[in-house]
Design a protein around this motif. Structure first.
Motif, PDB file in Angstrom:
ATOM      1  N   ALA A 126       0.805  -1.222   0.009  1.00 11.14           N
ATOM      2  CA  ALA A 126       0.030  -0.033  -0.165  1.00 11.14           C
ATOM      3  C   ALA A 126       0.882   1.100  -0.008  1.00 11.14           C
ATOM      4  O   ALA A 126       0.614   2.305  -0.692  1.00 11.14           O
ATOM      5  CB  ALA A 126      -0.862   0.054   1.047  1.00 11.14           C
ATOM      6  N   LYS A 127       1.745   1.213   0.612  1.00 10.98           N
ATOM      7  CA  LYS A 127       2.828   2.327   0.774  1.00 10.98           C
ATOM      8  C   LYS A 127       3.424   2.627  -0.683  1.00 10.98           C
ATOM      9  O   LYS A 127       3.658   3.558  -0.994  1.00 10.98           O
ATOM     10  CB  LYS A 127       4.125   2.190   1.946  1.00 10.98           C
ATOM     11  CG  LYS A 127       3.468   2.239   3.438  1.00 10.98           C
ATOM     12  CD  LYS A 127       4.635   2.549   4.389  1.00 10.98           C
ATOM     13  CE  LYS A 127       4.979   1.015   4.444  1.00 10.98           C
ATOM     14  NZ  LYS A 127       6.353   0.965   5.514  1.00 10.98           N
ATOM     15  N   ALA A 128       3.895   1.433  -1.314  1.00 12.35           N
ATOM     16  CA  ALA A 128       4.716   1.482  -2.388  1.00 12.35           C
ATOM     17  C   ALA A 128       3.646   2.199  -3.676  1.00 12.35           C
ATOM     18  O   ALA A 128       3.929   2.932  -4.463  1.00 12.35           O
ATOM     19  CB  ALA A 128       5.292   0.317  -2.841  1.00 12.35           C
ATOM     20  N   MET A 129       2.201   1.784  -3.385  1.00 12.49           N
ATOM     21  CA  MET A 129       1.193   2.269  -4.328  1.00 12.49           C
ATOM     22  C   MET A 129       1.017   3.543  -4.355  1.00 12.49           C
ATOM     23  O   MET A 129       0.983   4.499  -5.131  1.00 12.49           O
ATOM     24  CB  MET A 129      -0.043   1.367  -4.126  1.00 12.49           C
ATOM     25  CG  MET A 129      -1.239   1.825  -4.883  1.00 12.49           C
ATOM     26  SD  MET A 129      -2.809   0.906  -4.371  1.00 12.49           S
ATOM     27  CE  MET A 129      -3.249   1.754  -2.936  1.00 12.49           C
ATOM     28  N   SER A 130       0.841   4.062  -2.827  1.00 11.20           N
ATOM     29  CA  SER A 130       0.815   5.512  -2.472  1.00 11.20           C
ATOM     30  C   SER A 130       1.752   6.301  -3.140  1.00 11.20           C
ATOM     31  O   SER A 130       1.416   7.365  -3.595  1.00 11.20           O
ATOM     32  CB  SER A 130       0.518   5.634  -0.845  1.00 11.20           C
ATOM     33  OG  SER A 130       0.026   6.895  -0.627  1.00 11.20           O
ATOM     34  N   ALA A 131       2.858   5.990  -2.865  1.00  9.15           N
ATOM     35  CA  ALA A 131       4.161   6.893  -3.580  1.00  9.15           C
ATOM     36  C   ALA A 131       3.919   6.626  -4.829  1.00  9.15           C
ATOM     37  O   ALA A 131       4.168   7.875  -5.445  1.00  9.15           O
ATOM     38  CB  ALA A 131       5.550   6.110  -3.015  1.00  9.15           C
ATOM     39  N   GLY A 132       3.717   5.650  -5.592  1.00  7.47           N
ATOM     40  CA  GLY A 132       3.530   6.019  -7.148  1.00  7.47           C
ATOM     41  C   GLY A 132       2.299   6.685  -7.509  1.00  7.47           C
ATOM     42  O   GLY A 132       2.592   7.653  -8.430  1.00  7.47           O
ATOM     43  N   ASN A 133       1.282   6.806  -6.705  1.00  9.55           N
ATOM     44  CA  ASN A 133       0.105   7.727  -6.947  1.00  9.55           C
ATOM     45  C   ASN A 133       0.295   9.028  -6.627  1.00  9.55           C
ATOM     46  O   ASN A 133      -0.175   9.994  -7.324  1.00  9.55           O
ATOM     47  CB  ASN A 133      -1.051   7.159  -6.187  1.00  9.55           C
ATOM     48  CG  ASN A 133      -1.524   5.811  -6.896  1.00  9.55           C
ATOM     49  OD1 ASN A 133      -1.454   5.787  -7.911  1.00  9.55           O
ATOM     50  ND2 ASN A 133      -2.455   5.085  -6.140  1.00  9.55           N
ATOM     51  N   ARG A 134       1.272   9.287  -5.783  1.00  9.02           N
ATOM     52  CA  ARG A 134       1.571  10.705  -5.503  1.00  9.02           C
ATOM     53  C   ARG A 134       2.424  11.148  -6.636  1.00  9.02           C
ATOM     54  O   ARG A 134       2.432  12.488  -6.927  1.00  9.02           O
ATOM     55  CB  ARG A 134       2.738  10.607  -4.441  1.00  9.02           C
ATOM     56  CG  ARG A 134       3.314  12.057  -3.894  1.00  9.02           C
ATOM     57  CD  ARG A 134       3.948  11.941  -2.793  1.00  9.02           C
ATOM     58  NE  ARG A 134       5.257  11.290  -2.714  1.00  9.02           N
ATOM     59  CZ  ARG A 134       6.357  11.488  -1.962  1.00  9.02           C
ATOM     60  NH1 ARG A 134       6.233  12.349  -1.012  1.00  9.02           N
ATOM     61  NH2 ARG A 134       7.338  10.925  -2.260  1.00  9.02           N
ATOM     62  N   LEU A 135       3.076  10.168  -7.476  1.00 11.25           N
ATOM     63  CA  LEU A 135       3.802  10.768  -8.604  1.00 11.25           C
ATOM     64  C   LEU A 135       2.771  10.705  -9.884  1.00 11.25           C
ATOM     65  O   LEU A 135       3.247  11.146 -11.059  1.00 11.25           O
ATOM     66  CB  LEU A 135       4.803   9.752  -8.877  1.00 11.25           C
ATOM     67  CG  LEU A 135       5.902   9.980  -9.945  1.00 11.25           C
ATOM     68  CD1 LEU A 135       6.665  11.168  -9.642  1.00 11.25           C
ATOM     69  CD2 LEU A 135       6.898   8.644  -9.993  1.00 11.25           C
ATOM     70  N   GLY A 136       1.533  10.457  -9.564  1.00 13.56           N
ATOM     71  CA  GLY A 136       0.363  10.447 -10.974  1.00 13.56           C
ATOM     72  C   GLY A 136       0.080   9.010 -11.644  1.00 13.56           C
ATOM     73  O   GLY A 136      -0.069   9.325 -12.601  1.00 13.56           O
ATOM     74  N   LEU A 137       0.825   8.021 -11.040  1.00 14.72           N
ATOM     75  CA  LEU A 137       0.932   6.802 -11.877  1.00 14.72           C
ATOM     76  C   LEU A 137      -0.394   6.071 -11.808  1.00 14.72           C
ATOM     77  O   LEU A 137      -0.753   5.049 -12.615  1.00 14.72           O
ATOM     78  CB  LEU A 137       2.060   5.927 -11.241  1.00 14.72           C
ATOM     79  CG  LEU A 137       3.322   6.575 -11.586  1.00 14.72           C
ATOM     80  CD1 LEU A 137       4.340   5.548 -11.265  1.00 14.72           C
ATOM     81  CD2 LEU A 137       3.703   6.910 -13.136  1.00 14.72           C
ATOM     82  N   GLY A 138      -1.494   6.627 -10.759  1.00 18.86           N
ATOM     83  CA  GLY A 138      -2.809   6.142 -10.893  1.00 18.86           C
ATOM     84  C   GLY A 138      -2.739   4.606 -10.912  1.00 18.86           C
ATOM     85  O   GLY A 138      -3.713   3.722 -11.656  1.00 18.86           O
TER      86      GLY A 138
END
Lengths: 468, 421
Positions: free
Chosen positions: A371-383
């Protein structure tokens, strides 16, 4: 000794047969080492039929499905879909508002070889007596009663790869286990799972052996150490190939003397054993890839790939998984270039991204690490969706183990390794409520009797005290 | 390139911090409609106006004109996070000993070992942790030669990180590690503690003579004795790391006998002796995520330990997550989230990493979101304890913190390269 005995026996049989008919020259028989001398004795209990009704499914292959049914029969997933018929005699679990994922897979664990309590008598994970110890097998160090296993199960982890430590250039064989309670390691071994070989780049081997004034004390020493081992292995392989050729041509030949160390390395050269390589940095990964080509073997995965995001295009091209943490850093220079988006970026570059724990605390909540890794990716806009992210702990690790046809996704025909979560597993508040392995309920958060605690805990803790 | 790589790690980071700090120091911010978690309660959908480094107003429908207005709906605000056990500023790369100042091999510098003297405000760990919501931390020395680890510092991770208090406590390690350093038996360790305390009392009463060399030989150095005087006077807390239930009782008894101001840390078997800890009114520093029998001293470790400690009335202060309590000290939030997932009240969990340590260690902030208080807060993209919530705005020491760190610079460089493909 065995070889002589059985060759003698074959000759005697040939003689006996010959006595009744035409005398015939005994055909030499091929004597090859047993590739599976410690076979799995794992057995799933009769699993029956199970229907999980109307849960949100994170399939494991990147897809997700809302309010969907899942049917399990005889240990396998047989159907996934909306509004499925209730099979005769099925146990029905109401999944409404709950979430289902494949059993989580941790490809980097030292449970059993570095068990709890962490004491010298059981610290059996690192044979740091020589830089190349390909002859040691992690399974021979596993203490099945390690109370850490049941904590990982309570976190939804159903398959673990137990690796030797990273003190050596070539540390020994890893083993893939089903996370079931057992008194022997054989009863945990994943039947038919390929063996792995642990290798280590970088700081650990050179620090330890350099400190003792022996090779390797440098990174170039590391490379020389691996390459010398592969040269030896190639020579050993040739001696066996020559022997096999002779016997197949009907010539008398003595089998070469077995060498456990080189036998494992030959297993890699022959494609039976998969390389799981502790390697943090992109420059070292590139050298390991060239070396693999030099000696003609494949690398399955780079573990602790802190610089996976720098290596991603190369890893995608070579078909090598990057096995990563969500946010560990700074404990060594080679772990200094951490970015929280590492896993998401490796995935973005279409390389095989895998989460791992290497840690008895984090193996219990791999979902949170995802979840943390996903959240970091989404902060970058990776959706990224939860469905995208869960594959880092399911189908992708299964691929790295060579088990993607059996585990890692909720698809018909796959093993019924299933976790029912009481909330979205990307939430810190989510708990694994039920965990099945091969369709057998192995953990139930609301029924302690399903998962009896390790022998170790008996008489130390009261029944209610050993809950996760 | 050469210049860049040479100067990057420290001076560059500092320069960047200063430039940004100067440009944003006077910035006023209005956050509209966020859920505000005070140390006591939830203020749902509340507006927060920050001006001149302070929270000027809290309420609904605030209409202040601000330099920046942020839509806070669906988001939450907490005070800046406080991790009560780190080695921030005294460790850069754990395996490079030249960058590790958290311990000493000298046997004559123990209680006097003051990590604050080594604090490096240019450490790359500080902007990384600040950008993830951490604004305060205790810097805890580690025991390397004996029971006394040294003096604990309180640091603030503002845009110019600083030591707030050089010495807020003296730390003792009575875990299996410390006991090993003290003769290998809990009994020898306790004997050494009693002897050290007796020596400090003698030193304290006869300082001039002791310094002139006219008293008996002490078991600790004179500078260590000096450092322990305020502890033996009950003016400064002694933080004792201890896990096993029986050991906790032994330390409580010792503290009572010497009238010490005690704080316990570790306390994995604390739930077994919660009533004893509570009646001694001793607060605890704890990582609620620990639930493994990692050693024989923590066979009773369990996830709901903090729930039972809280029920007994014990004040909690959190550290964590696990051994990432320095490089990723901000992950104390994940430990707190797991505590709540296993039964702890959410406000209690938040207070354990904000208001409680701020009060006990006399921080320059209250660790709370209150009108008139200094702007020391974090705007989270969702639930404040959720692992998928990201910090959207961090205000530390009254100023907006830069979100650019070494890690985000690396990320951006490689994301650009990957995107170009």
């Amino acid at each position: 000794m065995n070889r002589l005995l059985s060759t003698g026996l074959a000759a005697a049989i040939a003689l006996a047969l010959g006595a009744c008919g035409e005398p015939e020259k005994a055909k030499p028989t091929l004597e090859l080492p047993n590739k599976d001398p410690f076979p799995s004795t794992y057995q799933a209990n009769a699993a029956g039929t199970l229907l999980i009704k109307g849960a949100n499914l994170l399939i494991g292959n990147g897809e997700q499905a809302e309010a969907t049914d899942l049917v399990v029969k005889d240990g396998k997933i047989v159907a996934v879909g909306e509004g499925l018929q209730v099979p005769d005699g099925a146990t029905i679990v109401d999944g409404k508002g709950k979430w289902v994922t494949p059993g989580l897979i941790d490809v980097h664990s030292h449970m059993g070889v570095y068990p709890a309590p962490g004491t010298a008598n059981h610290a059996d994970g690192n044979e740091m007596t020589s830089p190349v110890t390909a002859q040691v097998w992690a399974e021979h160090s596993v203490w099945p009663e390690d109370p850490q296993f049941e904590k990982a199960l309570a976190g939804g982890v159903t398959t673990v790869q137990i690796l030797p430590g990273s003190g050596n250039l070539i540390g020994g064989r890893g083993v893939t286990l089903k996370n079931v309670p057992a008194t022997t390691v054989q009863a945990m071994k994943f039947p038919g799972a390929p063996y792995s070989l642990k290798m280590a780049c970088g700081e650990n081997p050179k620090r330890f052996y350099g400190g003792k004034g022996q090779l390797p004390s440098t990174r170039m020493g590391n490379m020389a150490g691996y390459r010398s081992a592969w040269i030896e292995a190639a020579g050993y392989k040739k001696s066996w190939d020559d022997y096999i050729k002779k016997v197949e041509a009907g010539e008398e030949a003595d089998a070469p003397t077995r060498d456990l160390r080189l036998e494992t390395l030959v297993g890699v050269l022959e494609g039976d054993i998969r390389i799981h390589n502790h390697c943090y940095k992109v420059d070292e990964m590139a050298q390991m890839i060239d070396m693999a080509k030099e000696f003609g073997y494949k690398i399955a995965a780079f573990h602790h790939a802190i610089e996976g995001y720098k290596a991603a295009p190369m890893l995608a091209k070579e078909g090598i998984c990057a096995v990563m943490w969500a946010d560990w850093w700074g404990f060594k220079q080679e772990a200094f270039d951490m970015v929280r988006e590492n896993i998401a970026l490796v995935d973005y570059a279409k390389a095989c991204a895998v989460i791992h724990s290497d840690d008895p605390i984090q193996v219990q909540r791999l979902n949170q690490e995802v979840a943390k890794a996903m959240s970091a990716g989404n902060r970058l806009g990776l959706g990224l969706t939860a469905g995208d992210a869960i594959k880092w702990a399911t189908l992708n690790p299964a691929k790295s183990l060579g088990l993607e046809d059996q585990i890692g996704s909720l698809e018909a025909g796959k093993n019924a390794d299933i976790v029912l979560w009481d909330a979205n597993p990307m939430s810190v508040y989510a708990h694994a409520e039920k965990v099945w392995i091969d369709g057998v309920l192995r953990f139930d958060r609301n029924d302690a009797s399903v998962a009896p605690t390790s022998d170790f805990n008996l008489g130390i803790l009261e029944a209610g005290e050993v809950r996760p | 390139m050469n210049l860049f790589s040479k100067t990057f790690v420290k001076p560059f980071a500092t320069a960047l911090g200063l430039v940004l700090a100067a440009s944003v120091s006077a910035e006023s911010v209005l956050i509209k409609g966020a859920d505000v978690y005070t140390a006591q309660k939830l203020l749902p959908a509340t507006d927060v106006f920050v001006n001149n480094g302070r929270i000027e107003a809290l309420g609904s429908n605030l209409t202040y004109k601000a330099d920046r207005t942020i839509d806070g709906r669906g988001k939450s605000i907490t005070a800046g996070l406080f991790n009560s056990e780190t080695q921030l500023g005294v460790v850069e790369v754990a395996a490079i000993e030249q960058t590790v100042d958290s311990m000493t091999t000298r046997t004559d510098i123990t209680a006097a070992f003051k990590v604050a003297d080594a604090f490096n405000p240019n450490s790359t760990l500080l902007p990384h942790n600040r950008a993830h919501g951490l604004t305060h931390a205790l810097v805890m020395p580690r025991a390397a030669t004996g029971l006394f680890a040294g003096q604990v510092a309180l640091v603030q991770l503002g845009n110019t990180p600083r030591v707030v208090h050089e010495s807020v406590a003296v730390a003792v390690d009575f875990s299996e590690h410390g006991v090993e350093l003290a003769g290998g038996s809990r009994a020898s360790a306790l004997a050494l503690l009693r002897q050290a305390f007796a020596d400090v009392q003698d030193y304290s009463a006869n300082k001039a003579a002791a310094l002139a060399g006219d008293r008996r030989t002490y078991s600790i150095s004179l500078m260590d004795a000096e450092a322990l005087v305020p502890v033996l006077k009950g003016e400064q807390p002694l933080i004792v790391k201890v896990q096993r239930a029986a050991d906790i009782r032994a330390i409580l008894k010792l503290a009572k006998a010497y009238k010490l101001k005690l704080i316990l840390s570790g306390v994995e078997e604390g739930w077994m002796v919660a009533a004893d800890i509570a009646s001694a009114k001793v607060p605890v520093i704890i990582d609620p995520i620990n639930n493994l029998p990692s050693g024989y001293e923590s066979l009773g470790s369990r996830l709901d330990n903090v729930v039972m400690l809280h029920k007994a009335g014990i004040t909690l202060m959190f550290t964590g997550m696990s051994w990432h309590n320095t490089h990723s000290a901000y992950l104390v939030r994940q430990s707190a989230g797991n505590a709540v997932a296993n039964g702890l009240d959410k406000h209690v969990a938040i207070a354990a990493m904000t208001a409680n340590p701020a009060r006990i260690f006399n921080a320059p902030v209250a660790g709370d979101v209150i009108q008139g208080g200094p702007a020391d807060l974090v705007l989270w993209s969702g639930d404040p304890l959720e692992v998928t919530s990201e910090p959207e705005l961090v205000m530390a020491a009254g100023k907006v913190a830069p979100m650019v760190t070494r890690a985000t610079m690396l990320r951006d460089r490689y994301f650009e390269r990957l995107s170009a493909k």
